[in-house]
Motif scaffolding. Structure first.
Motif, PDB file in Angstrom:
ATOM      1  N   GLU A 267       0.967  -1.283   0.154  1.00 42.67           N
ATOM      2  CA  GLU A 267      -0.064  -0.098   0.140  1.00 42.67           C
ATOM      3  C   GLU A 267       0.883   1.132  -0.028  1.00 42.67           C
ATOM      4  O   GLU A 267       1.673   1.455   0.855  1.00 42.67           O
ATOM      5  CB  GLU A 267      -0.819  -0.003   0.887  1.00 42.67           C
ATOM      6  N   ILE A 268       0.809   1.864  -1.146  1.00 40.58           N
ATOM      7  CA  ILE A 268       1.972   3.127  -1.163  1.00 40.58           C
ATOM      8  C   ILE A 268       0.917   4.338  -1.310  1.00 40.58           C
ATOM      9  O   ILE A 268       0.197   4.333  -2.335  1.00 40.58           O
ATOM     10  CB  ILE A 268       2.714   2.798  -2.682  1.00 40.58           C
ATOM     11  N   PHE A 269       1.469   5.465  -0.505  1.00 39.82           N
ATOM     12  CA  PHE A 269       0.732   6.721  -0.702  1.00 39.82           C
ATOM     13  C   PHE A 269       1.999   7.591  -1.269  1.00 39.82           C
ATOM     14  O   PHE A 269       2.995   7.602  -0.815  1.00 39.82           O
ATOM     15  CB  PHE A 269       0.518   7.404   0.826  1.00 39.82           C
ATOM     16  N   VAL A 270       1.722   7.992  -2.265  1.00 37.38           N
ATOM     17  CA  VAL A 270       2.444   9.225  -2.837  1.00 37.38           C
ATOM     18  C   VAL A 270       1.734  10.659  -3.590  1.00 37.38           C
ATOM     19  O   VAL A 270       0.425  10.436  -3.691  1.00 37.38           O
ATOM     20  CB  VAL A 270       3.263   8.600  -4.216  1.00 37.38           C
ATOM     21  N   GLU A 271       2.463  11.308  -3.755  1.00 36.83           N
ATOM     22  CA  GLU A 271       1.784  12.594  -4.323  1.00 36.83           C
ATOM     23  C   GLU A 271       1.390  12.184  -5.596  1.00 36.83           C
ATOM     24  O   GLU A 271       2.052  11.489  -6.243  1.00 36.83           O
ATOM     25  CB  GLU A 271       2.794  13.797  -4.193  1.00 36.83           C
TER      26      GLU A 271
ATOM     27  N   ALA B 240      -3.208  18.569  -6.560  1.00 32.22           N
ATOM     28  CA  ALA B 240      -3.206  17.222  -6.956  1.00 32.22           C
ATOM     29  C   ALA B 240      -3.523  16.331  -5.963  1.00 32.22           C
ATOM     30  O   ALA B 240      -4.167  15.080  -6.451  1.00 32.22           O
ATOM     31  CB  ALA B 240      -1.873  17.083  -7.786  1.00 32.22           C
ATOM     32  N   GLY B 241      -3.313  16.637  -4.772  1.00 28.54           N
ATOM     33  CA  GLY B 241      -3.528  15.548  -3.669  1.00 28.54           C
ATOM     34  C   GLY B 241      -2.681  14.408  -3.568  1.00 28.54           C
ATOM     35  O   GLY B 241      -1.636  14.155  -4.305  1.00 28.54           O
ATOM     36  N   MET B 242      -3.057  13.361  -2.767  1.00 28.77           N
ATOM     37  CA  MET B 242      -2.370  12.200  -2.651  1.00 28.77           C
ATOM     38  C   MET B 242      -2.905  10.923  -3.163  1.00 28.77           C
ATOM     39  O   MET B 242      -4.112  11.099  -3.556  1.00 28.77           O
ATOM     40  CB  MET B 242      -2.170  11.837  -0.914  1.00 28.77           C
ATOM     41  N   ARG B 243      -2.346   9.913  -3.676  1.00 31.45           N
ATOM     42  CA  ARG B 243      -2.720   8.840  -4.123  1.00 31.45           C
ATOM     43  C   ARG B 243      -2.357   7.547  -3.368  1.00 31.45           C
ATOM     44  O   ARG B 243      -1.548   7.623  -2.878  1.00 31.45           O
ATOM     45  CB  ARG B 243      -2.529   8.535  -5.712  1.00 31.45           C
TER      46      ARG B 243
END
Length: 101
Positions: free
Chosen positions: A10-14, A56-59
């Motif tokens: 589970e990867i959170f990135v911009e 653009a937020g996080m994904r």
């Protein structure tokens, strides 16, 4: 029913880093992933909320694959997170159709 163990990341990135991270996932052997918009949360820098105004937020990217693919991705992400914010979590996932992962 025969469930086999695979590795889930589970990867959170911009949002601006999404293409680069997706290329890495393909290059390290993941066959697929799902991407979700992150709209609010809290982390080491406190609470955040995406307002939708020039953001653009996080994904959140969720992918399941072999342990070898996950280990290769972690090496790449360790270097990536030296320059860009993000978080990764790894866990075991039992899957019904292991050939898809």
């Amino acid at each position: 029913m025969n469930l086999l163990v695979r590795t889930k990341l589970e990867i959170f990135v911009e949002a601006h880093g999404l293409d680069e991270v997706e290329r890495m996932l393909a290059d390290t052997g993941f066959k697929g992933w799902s991407v979700f918009d992150g709209v609010e949360g809290s982390g080491s820098h406190g609470s955040w909320r995406q307002t939708g105004v020039d953001e653009a937020g996080m994904r959140l990217i969720i992918t399941i694959g072999s342990d070898a693919a996950a280990q290769a991705a972690l090496v790449w992400l360790t270097d990536y997170f030296k320059s860009y914010p993000g978080v990764v979590a790894m866990s075991e996932a039992k899957v019904l159709l292991p050939e898809r992962f």
